[in-house]
Motif scaffolding. Structure first.
Motif, PDB file in Angstrom:
ATOM      1  N   GLY A   1       7.040  -1.936  11.352  1.00 23.23           N
ATOM      2  CA  GLY A   1       6.855  -1.104  10.158  1.00 23.23           C
ATOM      3  C   GLY A   1       6.962  -1.919   8.879  1.00 23.23           C
ATOM      4  N   GLU A   2       7.376  -3.187   9.026  1.00 23.99           N
ATOM      5  CA  GLU A   2       7.501  -4.016   7.833  1.00 23.99           C
ATOM      6  C   GLU A   2       6.366  -5.028   7.780  1.00 23.99           C
ATOM      7  N   ASP A   3       5.287  -4.749   8.516  1.00 24.40           N
ATOM      8  CA  ASP A   3       4.222  -5.740   8.615  1.00 24.40           C
ATOM      9  C   ASP A   3       3.380  -5.867   7.340  1.00 24.40           C
ATOM     10  N   GLN A   4       3.702  -5.015   6.349  1.00 25.20           N
ATOM     11  CA  GLN A   4       2.958  -5.173   5.096  1.00 25.20           C
ATOM     12  C   GLN A   4       3.553  -6.275   4.232  1.00 25.20           C
ATOM     13  N   LYS A   5       4.712  -6.783   4.644  1.00 26.06           N
ATOM     14  CA  LYS A   5       5.372  -7.816   3.853  1.00 26.06           C
ATOM     15  C   LYS A   5       4.553  -9.099   3.896  1.00 26.06           C
TER      16      LYS A   5
ATOM     17  N   TRP B   1       5.472   3.037  -8.582  1.00 21.61           N
ATOM     18  CA  TRP B   1       4.908   2.633  -7.283  1.00 21.61           C
ATOM     19  C   TRP B   1       4.804   3.792  -6.305  1.00 21.61           C
ATOM     20  N   CYS B   2       5.805   4.634  -6.294  1.00 24.11           N
ATOM     21  CA  CYS B   2       5.774   5.821  -5.441  1.00 24.11           C
ATOM     22  C   CYS B   2       7.044   6.604  -5.723  1.00 24.11           C
TER      23      CYS B   2
ATOM     24  N   ALA C   1       0.794  -1.237   0.000  1.00 26.11           N
ATOM     25  CA  ALA C   1       0.000   0.000   0.000  1.00 26.11           C
ATOM     26  C   ALA C   1       0.828   1.290   0.000  1.00 26.11           C
ATOM     27  N   ASP C   2       1.925   1.341   0.770  1.00 27.37           N
ATOM     28  CA  ASP C   2       2.665   2.614   0.845  1.00 27.37           C
ATOM     29  C   ASP C   2       3.629   2.824  -0.331  1.00 27.37           C
ATOM     30  N   GLY C   3       3.623   1.889  -1.282  1.00 26.46           N
ATOM     31  CA  GLY C   3       4.472   2.064  -2.465  1.00 26.46           C
ATOM     32  C   GLY C   3       5.797   1.321  -2.366  1.00 26.46           C
ATOM     33  N   THR C   4       6.064   0.683  -1.228  1.00 22.03           N
ATOM     34  CA  THR C   4       7.281  -0.145  -1.122  1.00 22.03           C
ATOM     35  C   THR C   4       7.106  -1.360  -2.034  1.00 22.03           C
ATOM     36  N   VAL C   5       8.208  -1.757  -2.697  1.00 15.04           N
ATOM     37  CA  VAL C   5       8.157  -2.987  -3.490  1.00 15.04           C
ATOM     38  C   VAL C   5       9.097  -4.005  -2.836  1.00 15.04           C
ATOM     39  N   TYR C   6       8.571  -5.213  -2.623  1.00 13.72           N
ATOM     40  CA  TYR C   6       9.363  -6.285  -1.994  1.00 13.72           C
ATOM     41  C   TYR C   6       9.647  -7.404  -2.979  1.00 13.72           C
ATOM     42  N   PHE C   7      10.762  -8.076  -2.749  1.00 13.53           N
ATOM     43  CA  PHE C   7      11.078  -9.291  -3.503  1.00 13.53           C
ATOM     44  C   PHE C   7      10.463 -10.476  -2.761  1.00 13.53           C
ATOM     45  N   ARG C   8       9.821 -11.355  -3.518  1.00 13.44           N
ATOM     46  CA  ARG C   8       9.129 -12.517  -2.918  1.00 13.44           C
ATOM     47  C   ARG C   8      10.132 -13.686  -2.834  1.00 13.44           C
TER      48      ARG C   8
END
Ligand code: AMP
Ligand code: ZN
Length: 469
Positions: free
Chosen positions: A173-177, A200-201, A137-144
């Motif tokens: 703060g990383e709970d969106q992962k 993304w942001c 949601a906040d525009g962070t992009v994570y590697f799966r």
């Protein structure tokens, strides 16, 4: 040529992707301060690997980045009230001075992370498209991470162990992962930070993606050697592999080389212990050639301890080589004869054995300590066998051998070139003066004199340039 591959944990025969060529990427420093002597270790070690490869006839494309966008740079910029760019530019310039002092050759390319943002956005987009990455949601992009089945192959970690370790360490703060193992590819801007627009942001790249992208751009999707300090194996290099291999569908690097750490007085070097030493501080006390010698006198995969005593003994040891070279030079110049005796011929053949020893040491995973031992054998041999009676050819051939082997290690033992360069520059200046004074005969005379020395002049808009013919 054998080198230890962190990937297989074995010494392997080096076979390049393309015959006669080496594509090599070395993770460079984050530029927020003067480099410390720990940073100098990979610089010296991998510069030596490059020099040896070139000595063997390979054409080496050597890429080493500067990480010029990072929390530490931003913090320093805020402290000084200047831009992050000012900080990184300042310390890149300082780093290049230190590198020159240590005789570390400039890379074929020194890319800057901030100049490669488009490529990073492209790679992240490909990873998102292929399902290997996801924005939150906040525009962070994570590697799966779990989607890449080979994750952990470099650091020899198993995904389950990693997972249990990471769960305990989960950062707030990383709970969106989706998963605690997932790492950041792109992060949203915070107030006052450098940022770039993205799908993304507005934000900036994660550290790992930078190297994947710069390596791909300057060396291609598959490279021969990727290198850095051993602290980079996990997570940095593991993550680089995940990104590059998932994006490109090819093996990223064939060989992974890692130098062990440099400690200081048997302790870890850190700011909090106050035992941090910069290369610049060392240069105030020693010629940086001594630091280079000190580093190469140990195997690059052995931990190395820095101490005042060891620097002193490195200085003395290097002096022994320099003295031997200078005495060979004098003997060559003062020799009464050119003609080589039979005994000398035999000795010259014997001395070739030191080259073989040197090469054998280097071929065995760059054992520079043994390579130096071969150089010292040559020094002893020269000191014993070259006398006032020796021919100039004999003294000269041992001198050439010594200079050549030291040169492969990046050690300058005869400063001849430097004196010669000065002489050339002086002559060029004199020629300019003559031209100004419209004394063209004199100007031409100097040009001819330089030509005889093998120097070709070229008049350019920036002034007179010269090169060796
Ligand atoms: P950094 O600026 O921390 O990203 O480090 C740049 C390079 O220096 C990396 O390859 C690190 O692994 C290496 N490095 C940092 N500290 C040391 C150390 N004490 N000994 C050896 N290598 C180090
Ligand atoms: Zn890197």
């Amino acid at each position: 040529m054998k080198l230890f591959n962190t990937l297989s944990r074995r010494k392997e025969e080096f076979v390049p992707l393309e015959e006669g060529k080496v594509r090599m990427y070395v993770c460079g420093p984050t530029v927020y301060n003067l480099i410390h002597i720990g940073n100098a270790r990979p610089m010296i070690v991998f510069d030596t690997v490059r020099r040896y490869m070139e000595y063997k006839g390979y054409e080496v494309n050597y890429v080493s980045n500067f990480t010029d966008v990072d929390d530490k740079i931003i913090k320093k910029a805020i402290e000084e009230g200047v831009s992050a760019e000012e900080i990184s530019q300042r310390y890149i310039a300082e780093c290049k001075k230190d590198m020159a002092g240590m005789n570390v050759m400039p890379a074929t390319t020194h890319p800057l992370a901030t100049q490669e943002i488009d490529g990073m956005i492209d790679m992240i987009q490909t990873l998102v498209d292929k399902g290997y990455a996801y924005p939150v949601a906040d525009g962070t992009v994570y590697f799966r991470v779990k989607k890449f089945k080979e994750y952990g192959k470099l650091s020899h970690k198993n995904l389950d162990d990693l997972q249990s370790g990471f769960r305990a360490l989960q950062v707030s703060g990383e709970d969106q992962k989706e998963d605690p193992l997932d790492f950041v590819l792109w992060k949203p801007k915070k107030e006052g930070e450098p940022a770039w627009p993205s799908p993304w942001c507005e934000g900036r790249p994660g550290w790992h993606i930078e190297c994947s992208v710069m390596s791909k751009k300057y060396l291609g999707e598959e490279i021969d050697i990727h290198a850095g300090g051993e602290d980079l194996v996990f997570p940095h290099h593991e993550n680089e592999i995940a990104q590059s291999e998932c994006c490109n569908g090819k093996q990223f690097a064939r060989y992974w080389m890692h130098n062990a750490f440099l400690n200081i007085d048997n302790r870890k070097m850190s700011k909090s212990l106050g035992n941090f030493r910069t290369v610049r501080e060392i240069s105030e006390q020693y010629d940086l050639q001594v630091l280079r010698f000190f580093m190469l006198n140990a195997h690059y995969r052995s931990p190395l301890n820095f101490s005042a005593d060891l620097m002193e003994s490195s200085k003395n040891a290097l002096e022994r080589i320099v003295d031997a070279a200078s005495s060979l030079k004098d003997r060559k110049a003062a020799a009464k004869t050119e003609s080589v005796t039979e005994t000398e011929q035999t000795l010259i053949k014997e001395a070739a054995g030191f080259v073989t020893k040197f090469e054998e040491a280097m071929e065995d995973d760059f054992n520079t300590a043994d390579a130096l031992a071969a150089i010292f054998e040559l020094v002893k041999f020269a000191n014993t066998n070259v006398t006032e009676e020796s021919s100039s050819i004999f003294a000269g051939s041992l001198l050439d051998e010594l200079v050549k082997l030291c040169g492969v290690l990046g050690l300058i033992v005869v400063k001849e070139e430097e004196n010669l360069d000065k002489e050339i520059e002086d002559l060029i200046a004199q020629r300019q003066e003559a031209r100004k004074a419209k004394d063209f005969a004199r100007a031409d005379e100097i040009r001819d004199q330089l030509l005889e020395m093998g120097i070709i002049l070229k008049d350019t808009r920036e002034g007179v340039k010269w090169k060796r013919a």
